[in-house]
Design a protein around this motif. Structure first.
Motif, PDB file in Angstrom:
ATOM      1  N   ALA A 271      57.216 -27.015 -51.713  1.00 41.22           N
ATOM      2  CA  ALA A 271      57.097 -27.114 -53.171  1.00 41.22           C
ATOM      3  C   ALA A 271      55.656 -27.327 -53.591  1.00 41.22           C
ATOM      4  CB  ALA A 271      57.980 -28.259 -53.678  1.00 41.22           C
ATOM      5  N   ILE A 272      54.899 -28.146 -52.767  1.00 37.75           N
ATOM      6  CA  ILE A 272      53.477 -28.366 -53.082  1.00 37.75           C
ATOM      7  C   ILE A 272      52.727 -27.050 -53.010  1.00 37.75           C
ATOM      8  CG2 ILE A 272      51.359 -29.434 -52.232  1.00 37.75           C
ATOM      9  CD1 ILE A 272      53.108 -31.855 -51.422  1.00 37.75           C
ATOM     10  N   SER A 273      53.049 -26.246 -51.983  1.00 40.44           N
ATOM     11  CA  SER A 273      52.396 -24.946 -51.854  1.00 40.44           C
ATOM     12  C   SER A 273      52.708 -24.060 -53.060  1.00 40.44           C
ATOM     13  CB  SER A 273      52.848 -24.276 -50.554  1.00 40.44           C
ATOM     14  OG  SER A 273      52.310 -22.976 -50.443  1.00 40.44           O
ATOM     15  N   ASP A 274      53.981 -24.083 -53.454  1.00 44.29           N
ATOM     16  CA  ASP A 274      54.380 -23.271 -54.624  1.00 44.29           C
ATOM     17  C   ASP A 274      53.699 -23.765 -55.884  1.00 44.29           C
ATOM     18  OD1 ASP A 274      55.984 -21.813 -52.951  1.00 44.29           O
ATOM     19  OD2 ASP A 274      57.829 -22.966 -53.432  1.00 44.29           O
ATOM     20  N   LEU A 275      53.569 -25.117 -55.995  1.00 41.22           N
ATOM     21  CA  LEU A 275      52.919 -25.671 -57.185  1.00 41.22           C
ATOM     22  C   LEU A 275      51.446 -25.291 -57.235  1.00 41.22           C
ATOM     23  CD1 LEU A 275      54.566 -29.210 -57.347  1.00 41.22           C
ATOM     24  CD2 LEU A 275      54.885 -27.321 -58.951  1.00 41.22           C
ATOM     25  N   CYS A 276      50.806 -25.258 -56.070  1.00 36.11           N
ATOM     26  CA  CYS A 276      49.396 -24.842 -56.046  1.00 36.11           C
ATOM     27  C   CYS A 276      49.253 -23.401 -56.521  1.00 36.11           C
ATOM     28  CB  CYS A 276      48.825 -25.012 -54.630  1.00 36.11           C
ATOM     29  SG  CYS A 276      48.642 -26.733 -54.117  1.00 36.11           S
ATOM     30  N   SER A 277      50.188 -22.562 -56.035  1.00 31.67           N
ATOM     31  CA  SER A 277      50.138 -21.157 -56.471  1.00 31.67           C
ATOM     32  C   SER A 277      50.388 -21.051 -57.973  1.00 31.67           C
ATOM     33  CB  SER A 277      51.192 -20.365 -55.690  1.00 31.67           C
ATOM     34  OG  SER A 277      51.234 -19.028 -56.158  1.00 31.67           O
ATOM     35  N   ASP A 278      51.382 -21.849 -58.456  1.00 36.38           N
ATOM     36  CA  ASP A 278      51.657 -21.828 -59.900  1.00 36.38           C
ATOM     37  C   ASP A 278      50.482 -22.360 -60.695  1.00 36.38           C
ATOM     38  OD1 ASP A 278      54.123 -20.798 -59.364  1.00 36.38           O
ATOM     39  OD2 ASP A 278      55.170 -22.747 -59.421  1.00 36.38           O
ATOM     40  N   MET A 279      49.787 -23.385 -60.116  1.00 33.83           N
ATOM     41  CA  MET A 279      48.646 -23.962 -60.820  1.00 33.83           C
ATOM     42  C   MET A 279      47.543 -22.925 -61.006  1.00 33.83           C
ATOM     43  SD  MET A 279      46.529 -27.434 -59.912  1.00 33.83           S
ATOM     44  CE  MET A 279      45.802 -26.713 -58.448  1.00 33.83           C
ATOM     45  N   TYR A 282      48.539 -20.840 -63.774  1.00 31.15           N
ATOM     46  CA  TYR A 282      48.364 -21.556 -65.041  1.00 31.15           C
ATOM     47  C   TYR A 282      46.915 -21.581 -65.469  1.00 31.15           C
ATOM     48  CZ  TYR A 282      53.187 -23.168 -64.572  1.00 31.15           C
ATOM     49  OH  TYR A 282      54.539 -23.224 -64.460  1.00 31.15           O
TER      50      TYR A 282
END
Length: 526
Positions: A271-279, A282
């Motif tokens: 999830a952290i990896s996905d959040l970094c990609s989403d960030m 953004y």
């Protein structure tokens, strides 16, 4: 013992619930007067609404009467327009040279034509003034009807909405009153149940089988020599050992939780990896939004323009809606007018058909109709019979002819009935013959006419009465009349001759003598 205590608690709970229900029902009963008063107020308001509805119905009838007046005024205006047009046509015809009188068809002189034109112009002005007055009255009535109808529609909508609201409130209050009435019936039942529960609790008349089992256990306990203190010590040791069992269960749960946490850790790392990609995405979107913020003033100005356009469209919509409402009202009025027009057209066509029938009947029963046909068919028979009798009375010296038409000075043919008599001197009119000749002509025509009428009636002419007339004849003429009477005596059962001439006394076989004396008239037969 636990079962007995549980049964007791259940009874106490039921007692509490029933007491709560009784209190709730009593509180509802306390609200009954207020609800009844509220229902009376709602009924009063509904009665007022009914009165308002009756007033609206009365106003609607007034509007219908106003609409009928508008229709009558429209009909009068149309009638006045037609009359004015007819008068204009008559005036235009009189303005032409060689105009004729509409009654006698004689040519009008200048003075007569001007007098008739003045009369028609005066009548036209009167009709025109009346038309203007009726049109003004019609316009006022239409405005009055539109205003009254619009006001009536608004009032009717308001009254209907208020009626629906009050009827809903009345239904709700009635339901509550019915519920309270039902609760009033249930209170006595609840109180009886409550008293029964209190009696059970007081008499301890509950869980009888368990009480019997408890008494049996106590008897067995006494027989076995049961030691309660030893039993408690054993139970305390068992409780201490029970703690280790709880610790073992918690350890097993901790091991299971550790395995789940490992899986959750892997999921969290993903999830952290996905959040970094989403960030990162953004951040790119933020850059784009910052670029769009630079153009925000243009959007704001466009928003202001769009708001102004929206307000303009809203204003236009309201105007269009008002116009649509007016057009719907007019359309409804035009529909009513169309129905009235169709009714008038139907009556008009019926009137035209009746007019045609009456024209045909007038023509049939007029001078040129059935009368003329009957006269035309009867005249040859009358003429033949009259000439037959006239020939006997004048040694065929006189003959007559009946003419039904003659020419005027203008060369036109008109209906008439002229008697033309011819003798050795030629054909002359009836007035040119002497009294004796006229009497013989009259006698021949009357006898011929009487025979025709009797024949048409399907009867026979049995009696002929001749009153005087011989005084206008010379001796030869009297002899001819007597011979004529003798010649036609077979055509009648009786022939009665009334005369004052002595020389005719012996001319007939039977005589009735009427003699005047001082005591009155007497008769005798010869």
């Amino acid at each position: 013992e636990k079962i007995i205590e549980a049964a007791k608690r259940e009874l106490e709970t039921q007692q509490t619930v029933i007491q709560s229900q009784i209190s709730e029902h009593e509180a509802q009963l306390a609200r009954m007067p207020a609800l009844e008063e509220e229902l009376n107020e709602i009924c009063h308001v509904l009665a007022e609404i009914d009165k308002s509805q009756e007033q609206i119905s009365a106003k609607r009838e007034q509007n219908q009467e106003l609409l009928s007046q508008i229709h009558r005024l429209e009909s009068l205006c149309a009638q006045f327009v037609e009359e004015v047009r007819t008068l204009e046509e008559k005036i235009a015809l009189l303005a032409q040279s060689g105009a004729h009188c509409p009654l006698c068809q004689s040519e009008l002189g200048i003075e007569g034509r001007e007098r008739l034109q003045g009369k028609l112009r005066s009548e036209k002005e009167t009709k025109t003034e009346a038309l203007h007055a009726k049109r003004e009255e019609l316009g006022q009535k239409r405005l009055e009807y539109q205003a009254a109808n619009s006001n009536l529609v608004r009032k009717e909508d308001t009254v209907n909405n208020e009626r629906i609201d009050k009827q809903s409130q009345a239904s709700t209050v009635r339901n509550k009153i019915n519920e309270i009435g039902q609760a009033d019936k249930e209170i006595s039942e609840k109180r009886a149940a409550l008293n029964e529960l209190a009696k059970f609790l007081t008499d301890q008349d509950y869980a009888p089988s368990q009480r019997q089992a408890l008494a049996k256990l106590k008897r067995e306990e006494a027989e076995l020599g049961y030691d309660r203190e030893r039993h408690h010590r054993v139970r305390e040791q068992l409780d201490k050992l029970q703690r280790y069992e709880e610790d073992k269960r918690e350890l097993d749960e901790a091991n299971q939780l550790r395995d789940r946490e490992k899986v959750a850790l892997v999921d969290a790392e993903q999830a952290i990896s996905d959040l970094c990609s989403d960030m990162n995405e953004y951040v790119e979107q933020i850059c784009k939004l910052e670029a769009e913020l630079d153009s925000l003033p243009d959007i704001a100005s466009k928003l202001v323009e769009a708001e102004q356009s929206r307000q303009t469209l809203a204003s236009n919509w309201r105007s269009s809606y008002d116009r649509l409402t007016q057009l719907r009202m007019k359309l409804r009025q035009y529909g009513e007018l169309e129905n009235t027009k169709r009714s008038y057209e139907r009556h008009w066509r019926q009137a035209l058909e009746e007019e045609q029938i009456y024209k045909e009947l007038t023509e049939a029963f007029g001078k040129k109709g059935i009368q003329a046909l009957l006269i035309e068919r009867s005249l040859p028979e009358i003429e033949a019979e009259a000439n037959k009798l006239l020939g006997k009375m004048t040694d065929n010296r006189l003959t007559l002819r009946l003419e039904t038409q003659r020419e005027t000075k203008r060369g036109e043919s008109i209906e008439t009935l002229d008697i033309k008599i011819a003798d050795e001197l030629g054909t002359r009119s009836y007035e040119m013959y002497s009294g004796g000749e006229a009497f013989r002509i009259d006698m021949a025509l009357r006898i011929a006419l009487s025979k025709l009428l009797v024949m048409r009636a399907g009867a026979s002419l049995s009696t002929l009465i001749i009153d005087e007339g011989f005084g206008t004849q010379d001796s030869s003429g009297r002899e001819k009349l007597v011979e004529t009477i003798d010649s036609i005596q077979d055509d009648f059962d009786k022939i009665i001759v009334i005369t004052h001439l002595e020389e005719l006394r012996d001319a007939f076989p039977v005589r009735i003598n009427v003699i005047r004396t001082a005591g009155g008239s007497t008769i005798s037969f010869d």
